[in-house]
Design a protein around this motif. Sequence first.
Motif, short mmCIF file in Angstrom:
data_model
loop_
_atom_site.label_atom_id
_atom_site.label_comp_id
_atom_site.label_asym_id
_atom_site.label_seq_id
_atom_site.Cartn_x
_atom_site.Cartn_y
_atom_site.Cartn_z
N THR A 88 -3.41 4.13 -1.76
CA THR A 88 -3.22 3.22 -2.87
C THR A 88 -2.93 1.78 -2.43
O THR A 88 -2.44 1.53 -1.34
CB THR A 88 -2.04 3.68 -3.76
OG1 THR A 88 -0.84 3.72 -2.98
CG2 THR A 88 -2.32 5.05 -4.34
N SER A 89 -3.28 0.87 -3.32
CA SER A 89 -2.80 -0.51 -3.26
C SER A 89 -2.02 -0.75 -4.53
O SER A 89 -2.32 -0.18 -5.58
CB SER A 89 -3.96 -1.50 -3.14
OG SER A 89 -4.79 -1.44 -4.28
N GLU A 90 -1.00 -1.60 -4.42
CA GLU A 90 -0.08 -1.73 -5.56
C GLU A 90 0.40 -3.16 -5.71
O GLU A 90 0.65 -3.86 -4.73
CB GLU A 90 1.12 -0.79 -5.37
CG GLU A 90 2.15 -0.88 -6.49
CD GLU A 90 3.22 0.20 -6.38
OE1 GLU A 90 4.29 0.02 -6.99
OE2 GLU A 90 2.99 1.22 -5.68
N ALA A 97 5.28 4.10 -1.47
CA ALA A 97 4.66 2.79 -1.20
C ALA A 97 5.61 1.91 -0.41
O ALA A 97 6.85 2.09 -0.47
CB ALA A 97 4.26 2.09 -2.50
N VAL A 154 -7.64 2.59 -3.16
CA VAL A 154 -8.31 1.61 -2.30
C VAL A 154 -9.73 2.03 -1.96
O VAL A 154 -10.54 1.20 -1.50
CB VAL A 154 -7.52 1.36 -1.00
CG1 VAL A 154 -6.15 0.79 -1.31
CG2 VAL A 154 -7.41 2.63 -0.17
N THR A 212 0.84 -1.19 0.00
CA THR A 212 0.00 0.00 0.00
C THR A 212 0.88 1.25 0.00
O THR A 212 2.08 1.20 0.28
CB THR A 212 -0.92 0.03 1.23
OG1 THR A 212 -0.12 -0.02 2.42
CG2 THR A 212 -1.87 -1.15 1.22
#
Length: 332
Positions: free
Chosen positions: A79-81, A326, A116, A49
């Motif tokens: 964010t998610s990655e 991240a 997210v 994240t």
Amino acid sequence: MPDKNPLDLLNLGGLDKIEEKIDKAALSKATTEPTLGNIATLPGTWVGTGFNIIEVPNMNQAKPGPPPPDKFKVILNATSETLIFSPISGDIINRGNAQQDISFLGLHYLQNVSDVNLPAGNNGIHLETGLFLNLVASKDPLQGPTITRLGSIPHGDSILAQGKSFVVDGGGPQFDIADPTPFTIVDGKRVNDTSENYLSILKNTPPPPGISPEIVMNPNLLLSEAIKGQNIIKTVVILLDANPIDGVSNVPASDPVGGITNIPFVNVNANASTVSAIFWIETVQNADGSTFLQLQYTQTVILDFPVFGADPSQVVNIKWPHISVATLLLQP
């Protein structure tokens, strides 16, 4: 960060001194025995994240022209990655003319970043594909070993960022401030524009859940929070820059490192002019002695789009930091 510039090899100021720093035996060996070097632990799938902040033009007006100061907006994303690295099979050979051929190895990567807080299928905010290359030292041009990242983004941007890498044993990274304040360049230096018109939008845009106002003004704080209490026993640091500018990049603006090419629309409306990134590949030790790999990065892309000055007939060229961070874990 090290006490000395990791690109000292490129900044010694004399050809003879640079030649003294290049290991001729290593040059010969590199032509026959390429390795992945400091990117050898990257192959695999990394998941985690992060946070993304970007200031973008917000025209919404029929009349063409540069946006006035109130015609921009700030977008904040938790964010998610997923970041996937896979080895390129076989040596990459560049044919020499002024010197011997050089051979090196590299990785292909595919990066997917999502918001997210948006529904699945409509939450993608970044897609990038490209290469990480472990370049060997060369004599012509004189250059020490570097890591090079070549990336392509669907907006219509292609980057080549390059820099040094090194290993730090014991202790985790120390993160500098990642400053999202817009700025101008005066006498070659960054000068933040702290007018209330800009800062109020940065400070008053509601952050997503889990992101504090302090993180908005320094996204690197999220990286610091992620490693609190961890026992990091080894860190590989990779510095990457394209078109460096002072006050943002890892190297001085005078260093001719990397480049960026954009489609004409991007050049005119929100030109991506500079990329600066740091990757930390961390070996984390658990209480039982076992270890796992963690990847952290901070990246700043500078977008150039103008605004009107105090005099409406004047246009001010302002640089707007687009910052992404991240923390990712290598999946079993």
